[in-house]
Design a protein around this motif. Sequence first.
Motif, PDB file in Angstrom:
ATOM      1  N   THR A 268       8.673  -0.269  -5.632  1.00 40.67           N
ATOM      2  CA  THR A 268       9.313  -0.974  -4.520  1.00 40.67           C
ATOM      3  C   THR A 268       8.318  -1.250  -3.403  1.00 40.67           C
ATOM      4  O   THR A 268       8.275  -2.355  -2.861  1.00 40.67           O
ATOM      5  N   GLU A 269       7.515  -0.239  -3.072  1.00 41.66           N
ATOM      6  CA  GLU A 269       6.583  -0.402  -1.954  1.00 41.66           C
ATOM      7  C   GLU A 269       5.517  -1.447  -2.274  1.00 41.66           C
ATOM      8  O   GLU A 269       5.130  -2.233  -1.405  1.00 41.66           O
TER       9      GLU A 269
ATOM     10  N   LEU B 145       5.884  -3.969  -4.302  1.00 41.33           N
ATOM     11  CA  LEU B 145       6.570  -5.267  -4.268  1.00 41.33           C
ATOM     12  C   LEU B 145       6.721  -5.750  -2.828  1.00 41.33           C
ATOM     13  O   LEU B 145       6.441  -6.905  -2.498  1.00 41.33           O
ATOM     14  N   LEU B 146       7.131  -4.820  -1.945  1.00 44.57           N
ATOM     15  CA  LEU B 146       7.305  -5.171  -0.534  1.00 44.57           C
ATOM     16  C   LEU B 146       5.978  -5.562   0.103  1.00 44.57           C
ATOM     17  O   LEU B 146       5.903  -6.533   0.862  1.00 44.57           O
TER      18      LEU B 146
ATOM     19  N   ASP C 245      10.351  -0.244   8.776  1.00 43.49           N
ATOM     20  CA  ASP C 245      11.260   0.641   8.053  1.00 43.49           C
ATOM     21  C   ASP C 245      11.913   1.644   8.982  1.00 43.49           C
ATOM     22  O   ASP C 245      13.054   2.056   8.771  1.00 43.49           O
TER      23      ASP C 245
ATOM     24  N   GLN D 274       7.668   9.559  -1.049  1.00 36.70           N
ATOM     25  CA  GLN D 274       7.956   8.173  -0.705  1.00 36.70           C
ATOM     26  C   GLN D 274       6.980   7.665   0.358  1.00 36.70           C
ATOM     27  O   GLN D 274       6.575   6.504   0.336  1.00 36.70           O
TER      28      GLN D 274
ATOM     29  N   LYS E  34       4.184   4.600   0.194  1.00 39.14           N
ATOM     30  CA  LYS E  34       3.973   3.581   1.234  1.00 39.14           C
ATOM     31  C   LYS E  34       2.494   3.486   1.609  1.00 39.14           C
ATOM     32  O   LYS E  34       1.962   2.393   1.799  1.00 39.14           O
TER      33      LYS E  34
END
Lengths: 220, 212
Positions: free
Chosen positions: A7-8, A10-11, A71, A90, A94
């Motif tokens: 996810t990170e 992709l972001l 965030d 997490q 990041k």
Amino acid sequence: MLAALQTELLLAFRKRSELANPVVFFIIVCALFPLALGSRAELLSPLASGAIWVAALLATLMSLDQMFREDFDQGVLEQMELSAVPFYQQVAAKIFAHWVMTGLPLVLLSPLLALMLFMPAESYPVLLVSLLLGTPVLSLIGAVGASLTVSVRRGSVVLSLLVVPLYIPVLIFGSTAPQMAAEGILPLGQLLWLAAMLVLFATLAPLAAAYALRVNMLGS
Amino acid sequence: MADPLLNIAGLNCERGGDPVVVNMSLQLHPGEILHLAGPNGAGKTTLMRALCGLLYADYSRLEWNGMQVSSALEYADELLYIGHRSSVRDRLTVHENLQWLASLNPAASLELLPDLLQQIKLAGYEDELASSLSAGQKRRVALARLQFSPALLWVLDEPFASLDVEGVELLQQWITRFVNEGGSVLYSTHQRVDFPGCHYRRIDMQVQGEAA
């Protein structure tokens, strides 16, 4: 952990236009040296590794403020904190995504800029290795600073004051290594120091950043 | 009656240095809906965040599922908190957002996703970026989590805000079903929402210092 990393990344990829800013800054600074000093090899080549390292450091510094801000404001971090996945993992995801989008491009671009600054050929591999070991350390130390100042509006001055002193050892080891290589000495000591710092901060910085973020969340 | 899911006594918490919750006791049983009511500034959000471990609070007793715990974070992965801030990530699509929210809890399952998207009226929007959604649609994405989370307790801060009539009805159904299956819900709202046939209790909170 893997899902968080995915996810990170992709972001980070979606934010690439913002994250390109530090990379462009890095290129501009390095490109201005030959213009300002004249493109003479005997003048530029002793400066090359120092100039590249200072530019890389400042480019990373520029990108830090945004690492957690969005965030934090959108309540994403508090959901991460409440989740079953350990928060520091997490946070580590990041930080890694941040390095992939800012540190890694600097490493990949550095040979081109070294060419522009007449760096001697024997320094190239050492420059690459020193940046590859050093830029993640910059992201990791920066993450601790960014998490401490996440609730401070316009916190970038405090952030710089906090982080730059901790960057100095990385800068010294990183920029002297290619210079030594140019003199024909293998700078094993410098590179091992950078590697040791990478191991140290990769272990501790996510924990410290996670704790600092948590303290900031509780206070808000 | 069975052990309360959450049993807290002597709770004090502050907001910006002012005490907003003073010496409060609260029990929440499985299958119970607890409605926090009160004017703006009464400390509803503060209380909810404190119960989730997102705010400093002190208490004389804190028990989760009959077990003494030292911090709210020990049961954080067994509750689901949805606050004012949407926690929907603008740069992810609806589908990616739901995947991310599901990944926060390894026990969550996304098998029913197409059906869920139908229910929240976002079928066809899977690949839209969340930044292009309206406030109500974002809230639906955030609330969709309720359907794939294995939590025992839902803590919902103003969940009905910015939802349309259908959205409110859907959430009412979800809450009713969850509670009938033994879950507990703590929520706040200024809207009139009823839960017929459910074990419903309401706590009226006052702004501290106003009475004096």
